[in-house]
Scaffold this motif. Structure first.
Motif, short mmCIF file in Angstrom:
data_model
loop_
_atom_site.label_atom_id
_atom_site.label_comp_id
_atom_site.label_asym_id
_atom_site.label_seq_id
_atom_site.Cartn_x
_atom_site.Cartn_y
_atom_site.Cartn_z
N GLU A 1 0.78 -1.24 0.00
CA GLU A 1 0.00 0.00 0.00
C GLU A 1 0.82 1.29 0.00
N VAL A 2 1.84 1.25 -0.81
CA VAL A 2 2.63 2.45 -1.10
C VAL A 2 1.71 3.51 -1.73
N PRO A 3 1.92 4.81 -1.47
CA PRO A 3 1.05 5.84 -2.07
C PRO A 3 1.00 5.73 -3.59
N CYS A 4 -0.19 5.96 -4.14
CA CYS A 4 -0.39 5.71 -5.56
C CYS A 4 0.46 6.61 -6.45
N ALA A 5 0.80 7.81 -5.98
CA ALA A 5 1.64 8.69 -6.81
C ALA A 5 3.00 8.03 -7.05
N ASP A 6 3.52 7.34 -6.03
CA ASP A 6 4.80 6.63 -6.17
C ASP A 6 4.66 5.46 -7.15
N ILE A 7 3.57 4.74 -7.03
CA ILE A 7 3.35 3.61 -7.95
C ILE A 7 3.22 4.12 -9.38
N LEU A 8 2.52 5.24 -9.57
CA LEU A 8 2.40 5.80 -10.92
C LEU A 8 3.77 6.19 -11.48
N ASN A 9 4.65 6.69 -10.61
CA ASN A 9 6.01 6.99 -11.08
C ASN A 9 6.75 5.72 -11.51
N GLN A 10 6.57 4.65 -10.75
CA GLN A 10 7.22 3.38 -11.13
C GLN A 10 6.68 2.88 -12.47
N VAL A 11 5.37 3.04 -12.68
CA VAL A 11 4.77 2.57 -13.93
C VAL A 11 5.22 3.45 -15.11
N ALA A 12 5.40 4.75 -14.85
CA ALA A 12 5.91 5.65 -15.91
C ALA A 12 7.32 5.21 -16.32
N SER A 13 8.10 4.76 -15.34
CA SER A 13 9.45 4.32 -15.65
C SER A 13 9.43 3.00 -16.43
N VAL A 14 8.47 2.12 -16.13
CA VAL A 14 8.28 0.90 -16.94
C VAL A 14 7.92 1.26 -18.37
N ARG A 15 7.05 2.23 -18.53
CA ARG A 15 6.66 2.64 -19.87
C ARG A 15 7.87 3.11 -20.68
N GLY A 16 8.73 3.91 -20.04
CA GLY A 16 9.97 4.34 -20.70
C GLY A 16 10.84 3.16 -21.08
N ALA A 17 10.95 2.18 -20.19
CA ALA A 17 11.79 1.01 -20.45
C ALA A 17 11.22 0.16 -21.59
N VAL A 18 9.90 0.07 -21.67
CA VAL A 18 9.27 -0.68 -22.77
C VAL A 18 9.54 0.03 -24.10
N ASN A 19 9.46 1.35 -24.10
CA ASN A 19 9.77 2.11 -25.32
C ASN A 19 11.23 1.91 -25.73
N GLY A 20 12.13 1.90 -24.75
CA GLY A 20 13.55 1.68 -25.04
C GLY A 20 13.79 0.29 -25.63
N LEU A 21 13.13 -0.72 -25.07
CA LEU A 21 13.23 -2.09 -25.60
C LEU A 21 12.71 -2.14 -27.03
N THR A 22 11.58 -1.49 -27.27
CA THR A 22 11.00 -1.46 -28.61
C THR A 22 11.98 -0.83 -29.61
N ALA A 23 12.53 0.32 -29.25
CA ALA A 23 13.47 1.01 -30.14
C ALA A 23 14.66 0.09 -30.45
N GLU A 24 15.17 -0.61 -29.43
CA GLU A 24 16.33 -1.48 -29.67
C GLU A 24 15.97 -2.65 -30.58
N LEU A 25 14.80 -3.23 -30.38
CA LEU A 25 14.36 -4.33 -31.25
C LEU A 25 14.20 -3.85 -32.69
N ILE B 1 13.61 6.63 -35.34
CA ILE B 1 12.97 5.65 -34.44
C ILE B 1 13.29 6.02 -32.98
N ARG B 2 14.56 6.37 -32.72
CA ARG B 2 14.93 6.74 -31.35
C ARG B 2 14.15 7.97 -30.87
N THR B 3 14.01 8.97 -31.75
CA THR B 3 13.25 10.18 -31.39
C THR B 3 11.81 9.83 -31.03
N TYR B 4 11.18 8.99 -31.85
CA TYR B 4 9.76 8.72 -31.65
C TYR B 4 9.48 7.71 -30.54
#
Lengths: 89, 89, 89, 89
Positions: free
Chosen positions: B32-56, D84-87
């Protein structure tokens, strides 16, 4: 108390599904599945992360904005505005 | 052979980090960590998924388009165009 | 009354800048500027559209949720949840 | 010669439609249309910008990667990877 308490079970189920999807992608990379297939799996993860985000934001709005008392609501609104800025960047 | 062979180790390391991030979010929801913190963690996952996509996508371009023979390149280009359409929807 | 009244001038200025950016892209296409440059201009439009969206959502939150009376707030929250779902799809 | 030459007419038509959408949003702001409606119009602009981006990238791939000679192709691939990296950031 966090806004996530009420829908905790549902949110945890979503996160576990996402973890399962990551494990499937790991296995696909190990077994050299064609990259177009892996990209499709990653696109589906991206959709699931967006869905999780939307659900967390909705919970936040309901618990910390809609239902909150005057003072708590101001704080809930400020947090919400920060979140929107992060996600719309 | 997949375009992911060459960078396989690096990609798998990225996917494992993402799985670790999902586990941290699961624990945060449980405790039960505050939801703002969890949303920050999820935003960081989103960035990591985009990075993985770009690399693929970059691997795909290098292996199946840049280095490919004439016939294979046409197929690599067709797959690439499909991927771009999926991600730009 | 719309939530956009208060910040109307600022929002209209943003929209006009965006229109100017579209006109610049049209001219760039007419004069056969290299496509990498045009793609950069379009990336910058995308950023500006996200900024406009964030500002509209923030206005909505402040006018129709934070400051609203009980009944109006419920409606404002319902609209906000719809908006979040649309943008996180 | 730019990769946009061939599809120039179609791309310019897309950009003009976008400019028309911006003008409609400006009028909507002026006449104090409800913000939920304006947010829908902006969501539709965002979709159109993504569609324009996808079409520009596809043109780039076809003209500067698929059809290019060896040396030009290397340059086309390097530009594509940058895009791709930009987007995907």
């Amino acid at each position: 108390m966090s806004h996530t308490v009420r829908n905790k079970t549902r949110l945890i189920a979503r996160v576990r599904r996402l973890k399962g999807q990551m494990e499937a992608i790991e296995r696909a990379l190990e077994s050299e599945v064609p990259c177009a297939d892996i990209l499709n799996q990653v696109a589906s993860v991206r959709g699931a992360v967006n869905g999780l985000t939307a659900e967390l934001i909705e919970d936040h709005i309901r618990e910390h904005v809609a239902k909150a008392e005057e003072g708590a609501r101001e704080e809930g609104v400020a947090e919400l505005v920060d979140v929107i800025r992060t996600y719309m960047r």
